[in-house]
Design a protein around this motif. Structure first.
Motif, short mmCIF file in Angstrom:
data_model
loop_
_atom_site.label_atom_id
_atom_site.label_comp_id
_atom_site.label_asym_id
_atom_site.label_seq_id
_atom_site.Cartn_x
_atom_site.Cartn_y
_atom_site.Cartn_z
N UNK A 1 29.71 65.37 75.77
CA UNK A 1 30.51 64.81 76.86
C UNK A 1 30.27 63.30 76.84
N UNK A 2 31.16 62.58 76.19
CA UNK A 2 30.95 61.14 76.02
C UNK A 2 29.75 60.89 75.11
N UNK A 3 28.84 60.07 75.59
CA UNK A 3 27.62 59.78 74.83
C UNK A 3 26.49 60.74 75.17
N UNK A 4 26.77 61.74 75.98
CA UNK A 4 25.75 62.69 76.41
C UNK A 4 25.93 64.04 75.76
N UNK A 5 24.86 64.81 75.79
CA UNK A 5 24.89 66.22 75.41
C UNK A 5 24.59 67.02 76.68
N UNK A 6 25.34 68.08 76.89
CA UNK A 6 25.08 68.96 78.02
C UNK A 6 24.69 70.33 77.48
N UNK A 7 23.49 70.76 77.84
CA UNK A 7 22.99 72.07 77.45
C UNK A 7 22.92 72.94 78.70
N UNK A 8 23.55 74.11 78.63
CA UNK A 8 23.50 75.07 79.74
C UNK A 8 22.75 76.29 79.25
N UNK A 9 21.68 76.65 79.94
CA UNK A 9 20.87 77.80 79.55
C UNK A 9 20.73 78.75 80.74
N UNK A 10 20.47 80.00 80.42
CA UNK A 10 20.30 81.01 81.47
C UNK A 10 19.33 82.07 81.00
#
Length: 317
Positions: free
Chosen positions: A144-153
């Motif tokens: 997402x743009x210059x970021x990384x988004x990690x979703x964990x569960x």
């Protein structure tokens, strides 16, 4: 720390205490704990603490490969990196037992679920039961743009757990940029045999070839010194021999003979030192040399985020 959903108070204390900046979470039926971190390592350390607190001590936990949902994370293997860092962080904490990665991969391959990463909780629960774990970590990574988004569960496969998603945002890891000299160095093919051959021809050449400039200078200097001393002693021997032949008395003849014998011995000693040193230099060049392979082009079949086939083109050296 703001949390979406009605169960905001259920955030584990260790996770709530992490030094991070809250990020607005998208509305969801499942509570989402969203935080921002300075690096992927910090993010995985934080969520490891949260998960360890949530599942409890001495429970068995399996970490699956995270689904990589965008080109950037697929290219840099960010999802795989995050899963490895999370596994390491959990093991280092010592509060839970973590299923070995090889065992997880084997089960995923057998069930044909390992290619894209687990995202469905029902599949994850079944995998956890097959692995004999109390819970399974599933999730995804995307740009997402210059970021990384990690979703964990944490998905329940033996221990009753309330559903909760950990959303972690951090700057995209930047690969170090190689200089033109470094790229050229990678593409140069070197072998131990070539280093040995060069040192046999000229002592020190093999060391320069291996990139050991200091050793090359030492090898060349000492070889030149020994060789020069050998030539000097031989020259003095020939002069003394000529004096012996031209001597006009027994005293002069004996003195010239003694001098000739001394310099002859010196010449043999330095010739031996030169040969021995030459062999040592050649051996060192071979032992400390490297066998590098030429660069080659690799075509690797890949799968997209929806399972569509593709091809990855990359240089390998």
């Amino acid at each position: 720390m703001p949390v979406a959903g009605a169960q905001a108070a259920a955030v584990p204390e260790t996770y709530a205490a992490a030094e991070s900046e809250p990020v607005a979470a998208a509305p969801s039926a499942v509570p989402v704990v969203s935080t921002r971190h300075e690096s992927i390592e910090e993010a995985m350390q934080s969520v490891a603490g949260a998960m360890a607190a949530e599942i409890g001590r001495d429970r068995v936990l399996a970490v699956t490969k995270l689904a990589q949902l965008s080109p950037g994370v697929r290219r840099n293997e960010t999802g795989a990196m995050a899963a490895e860092l999370l596994t390491t962080a959990l093991v280092n904490r010592g509060e839970t037992r973590v299923v070995e990665e090889a065992q997880v991969e084997r089960i995923l391959e057998e069930t044909q679920l390992g290619g894209l990463g687990l995202t469905q909780t029902d599949n994850a629960s079944k995998i956890g039961q097959m692995l004999g774990s109390d819970a399974v970590v599933v999730g995804s990574a995307r740009d997402e743009g210059d970021d990384i988004i990690v979703r964990t569960e944490l998905v329940d496969s033996g221990a009753p757990l309330p559903r909760k998603i950990y959303e972690l945002r951090f700057p995209a890891p930047k690969a170090p940029e190689a200089s033109a000299a470094e790229l050229t160095e990678r593409l140069v093919v070197r072998t131990k045999r070539d280093a040995l051959f060069r040192s046999l021809v000229v002592p020190g050449w093999g060391q320069f070839y291996n990139g050991d400039v200091a050793k090359g200078i030492i090898a060349l200097t000492l070889t030149g010194t020994f060789l020069g001393a050998s030539l000097y002693e031989y020259n003095q021997f020939t002069l003394a021999r000529d004096l012996y032949y031209d001597a006009s008395s027994a005293t002069e003849s004996n003195a010239a003979w003694s001098r000739a014998e001394t310099h002859k011995t010196g010449a043999f000693v330095f010739i031996g030192l030169t040969a021995a040193w030459w062999g040592i230099v050649a051996t060192e060049a071979y032992v400390n040399g490297t066998d590098t392979r030429p660069a080659e082009l690799r075509l690797t079949p890949t799968l997209g985020s929806r399972g569509e086939p593709g091809i990855s083109l990359a240089w390998r050296w």
